[in-house]
Write an enzyme that holds these catalytic residues in place. Sequence first.
Site, short mmCIF file in Angstrom:
data_model
loop_
_atom_site.label_atom_id
_atom_site.label_comp_id
_atom_site.label_asym_id
_atom_site.label_seq_id
_atom_site.Cartn_x
_atom_site.Cartn_y
_atom_site.Cartn_z
N CYS A 1 -48.37 26.64 45.35
CA CYS A 1 -49.31 26.67 44.23
C CYS A 1 -48.76 25.91 43.00
O CYS A 1 -49.52 25.46 42.16
CB CYS A 1 -49.62 28.10 43.81
SG CYS A 1 -50.53 29.02 45.06
N CYS B 1 -47.35 35.00 48.27
CA CYS B 1 -48.11 34.57 47.09
C CYS B 1 -49.51 35.19 47.16
O CYS B 1 -50.14 35.22 48.20
CB CYS B 1 -48.21 33.05 47.08
SG CYS B 1 -49.33 32.40 45.82
N PRO C 1 -37.04 28.28 -6.58
CA PRO C 1 -36.60 27.00 -6.01
C PRO C 1 -37.25 26.76 -4.66
O PRO C 1 -37.22 27.61 -3.78
CB PRO C 1 -35.09 27.16 -5.86
CG PRO C 1 -34.79 28.59 -6.00
CD PRO C 1 -35.99 29.28 -6.60
N GLU C 2 -37.88 25.63 -4.48
CA GLU C 2 -38.46 25.26 -3.20
C GLU C 2 -37.42 24.51 -2.38
O GLU C 2 -36.35 24.18 -2.88
CB GLU C 2 -39.69 24.39 -3.41
CG GLU C 2 -40.90 25.18 -3.87
CD GLU C 2 -41.33 26.24 -2.85
OE1 GLU C 2 -41.15 26.00 -1.64
OE2 GLU C 2 -41.81 27.30 -3.27
N CYS D 1 -44.19 29.96 43.31
CA CYS D 1 -44.75 29.64 44.62
C CYS D 1 -44.66 28.13 44.80
O CYS D 1 -45.23 27.37 44.01
CB CYS D 1 -46.21 30.07 44.73
SG CYS D 1 -47.00 29.45 46.24
N CYS E 1 -51.91 32.13 48.10
CA CYS E 1 -51.84 31.33 49.33
C CYS E 1 -50.97 31.96 50.41
O CYS E 1 -50.92 31.43 51.52
CB CYS E 1 -51.32 29.92 49.01
SG CYS E 1 -49.58 29.90 48.62
N LYS F 1 -34.74 27.36 2.72
CA LYS F 1 -34.35 27.95 1.44
C LYS F 1 -32.87 28.31 1.39
O LYS F 1 -32.42 28.97 0.46
CB LYS F 1 -35.17 29.23 1.19
CG LYS F 1 -36.67 28.98 1.09
CD LYS F 1 -37.02 28.41 -0.27
CE LYS F 1 -38.49 28.09 -0.34
NZ LYS F 1 -39.34 29.27 -0.44
ZN LIG Z 1 -49.12 30.20 46.32
#
Ligand SMILES: [Zn+2]
Length: 267
Positions: free
Chosen positions: A265, A240, A2-3, A262, A243, A55
């Site tokens: 960023c 970070c 059965p599908e 961050c 940065c 199913k």
């Molecule tokens: Zn950063």
Amino acid sequence: MPEGDTIYRAARTLHAALAGRVVTRFETVFSQLARFDHEAPVAGRTIERVISEGKHLIIDFSGDLHLRTHMRMNGSWHIYKPGERWRMRHSDMRLVIGTDAWVAVAFNVPVAEFHDADSLARQDDLVHIGPDFLAEEFDFDEAMRRIRARPDEEIADVLLNQRVVAGVGNEYKNEVLFVARVHPFARVADLTDEQLTRILRTARKLMLANVAKRSSARITTFSLDPSQQQYVYARSGKPCRRCGTPIRYAKQGENARGTYWCEKCQA
Ligand SMILES: [Zn+2]
């Protein structure tokens, strides 16, 4: 076999016959179901709904009880008038749900389980799991479709939802969003297709790279220095790596998962 469409039709027929009716009789050859029925009888409950999920055929009863059956190769549900002769042998019977007007009989169904809403939802997640980042071919279009279907949710939460995409845990969530330069609390609706594509490509790349390498430690920075293996994850207050801005931390979402980012960023 059965599908899905066959099971869908079976569910529709059962729903039309049974919904709103009270169970007058319940029989099963499955000992676990029989034990449950002994403790918290199915008879007396109202059948609320019958639906198909892939199913699976699911019958919802009153009192937060859900019967999930899988048809596999030979399973089928029949509906009869009370007293009507069955078209299959009694020895093939697995479940009988009787009402005053109709009797539903499951034949050769190999899997049948009772659930409450919570356990059913967990099962449901298995059935509906999203595209897997580690699959040989990752379905980007399907992943995009599933993410876009949640416009009001925050991207970090969406990435953790296995129904959307499969495989991202909390650490990858944080690292992927840093590398893709996307703020974790951004709503999906506020992100461009380009940003979402970048997130998906980054996640696939980082996860495949970590599967490929031998050691079990996750590395997202691709640095060999063990103290430099994450950009933001578990680095609250530390500078970070790009940065120098202190990494921020907050709990996010219903499950209060730790999110690191961050602010500069990932503006
Ligand atoms: Zn950063």
